[in-house]
Design a protein around this motif. Sequence first.
Motif, PDB file in Angstrom:
ATOM      1  N   LEU A  93       0.804  -1.124   0.070  1.00 19.72           N
ATOM      2  CA  LEU A  93      -0.173  -0.039  -0.121  1.00 19.72           C
ATOM      3  C   LEU A  93       1.137   1.230  -0.097  1.00 19.72           C
ATOM      4  O   LEU A  93       1.970   1.243   0.630  1.00 19.72           O
ATOM      5  CB  LEU A  93      -0.832  -0.043   1.275  1.00 19.72           C
ATOM      6  N   ASP A  94       0.565   2.236  -0.732  1.00 17.47           N
ATOM      7  CA  ASP A  94       1.206   3.465  -0.839  1.00 17.47           C
ATOM      8  C   ASP A  94       1.674   4.104   0.589  1.00 17.47           C
ATOM      9  O   ASP A  94       2.946   4.419   0.610  1.00 17.47           O
ATOM     10  CB  ASP A  94       0.508   4.414  -1.736  1.00 17.47           C
ATOM     11  N   TRP A  95       0.965   4.009   1.443  1.00 20.15           N
ATOM     12  CA  TRP A  95       1.338   4.734   2.724  1.00 20.15           C
ATOM     13  C   TRP A  95       2.441   3.950   3.486  1.00 20.15           C
ATOM     14  O   TRP A  95       3.384   4.444   4.555  1.00 20.15           O
ATOM     15  CB  TRP A  95       0.264   5.018   3.567  1.00 20.15           C
ATOM     16  N   LEU A  96       2.409   2.599   3.424  1.00 20.01           N
ATOM     17  CA  LEU A  96       3.494   1.745   3.751  1.00 20.01           C
ATOM     18  C   LEU A  96       4.712   2.088   3.078  1.00 20.01           C
ATOM     19  O   LEU A  96       5.993   2.166   3.686  1.00 20.01           O
ATOM     20  CB  LEU A  96       3.101   0.321   3.601  1.00 20.01           C
ATOM     21  N   SER A  97       4.660   2.138   1.620  1.00 20.54           N
ATOM     22  CA  SER A  97       5.846   2.365   0.915  1.00 20.54           C
ATOM     23  C   SER A  97       6.687   3.696   1.217  1.00 20.54           C
ATOM     24  O   SER A  97       7.758   3.739   1.551  1.00 20.54           O
ATOM     25  CB  SER A  97       5.574   2.516  -0.641  1.00 20.54           C
ATOM     26  N   ARG A  98       5.772   4.482   1.371  1.00 19.81           N
ATOM     27  CA  ARG A  98       6.353   5.820   1.770  1.00 19.81           C
ATOM     28  C   ARG A  98       7.071   5.849   3.090  1.00 19.81           C
ATOM     29  O   ARG A  98       8.107   6.685   3.203  1.00 19.81           O
ATOM     30  CB  ARG A  98       5.173   7.175   1.801  1.00 19.81           C
ATOM     31  N   ALA A  99       6.536   5.108   3.923  1.00 17.61           N
ATOM     32  CA  ALA A  99       7.197   5.380   5.415  1.00 17.61           C
ATOM     33  C   ALA A  99       8.277   4.121   5.665  1.00 17.61           C
ATOM     34  O   ALA A  99       9.067   4.007   6.414  1.00 17.61           O
ATOM     35  CB  ALA A  99       6.089   4.808   6.392  1.00 17.61           C
TER      36      ALA A  99
END
Length: 308
Positions: free
Chosen positions: A19-25
């Motif tokens: 998920l994008d928010w996991l990748s960002r973090a």
Amino acid sequence: MLFPPANWRPQAPLEPLQLDWLSRARIEVAILRLDQIDPLISGNKWFKLIEHLNAADRAGAEGIISLGGAHSNHLHALAAAGKRLGFATVGLLRGHPQQTPTVKDLQAFGMQLHWLGYGGYRARHEAGFWQPWQSLYPTLHPVPEGGGGLPGALGCMPLRGQVSAQLASVGWSGYDGWWLACGTGTTLAGLVLAEAGDHPVYGALAVPDDHGVAQAVERIVAEAGETTAVYQLFDASRGGFARVDPPLLEFIEKTERASGIPLEPLYTGKALLALKQQVEAGRFAPGTRLIFIHTGGLQGLRGFGSQH
């Protein structure tokens, strides 16, 4: 014989969650898909039942009597197990008679239902609660609401082994902790016992504080004699059990589209949204690897109808 044949050992697949928010973090999450172990006896409910069924077997019982609401995943799994394995089941239900998709299934699976009203259901923790029911059903073994207590937790301990056996399949050599929804705290307590301090277990509370989850976990851990318990609870109830709001439903819809994994708003949806909030607040260092448990409960979605 209440226990399933030896060749029926449910295995849950472990999958990467992208998920994008996991990748960002730069946080990695693998999801243990307990929703996929069986079409009817799904989620963490089966694991919570195993040791209760063992105890019933040892006591020579002919079946199980337990408690839940009109959308209860626990009663649904219990009734389905009773039908499949050929033992009697009785459900004591909260509130007044109503027909929900879950209740219709309970009846179709052959579970005998008794509606307790709301006051009658509230009395379930009182000392003499089980006495009249045991007189009425002397051959049935009582199981607490949600399959809770130490037996329920012991049944969830093997989840650690299921994950360890599949780490290589997601390209991991290890992990840094667990994240899961808590309704009674039983599954979390089982993981805390299995880990014995090796990795922390994070519980996203799907119910408000006054439901006593923290106390239940403490009680189970103490009863098991575990002194190295490492866990933390976060409020994810969004103001109440079964309370949903537009941001939660929107998050679920977006996540289902992005991941292809079905979620429900009472447990897994709330737990994953709470994880997102903690990740975005910087609670976990980049490179952290977490196991997220999909606790199932998708059958309860039918009671939501137009809301989801």
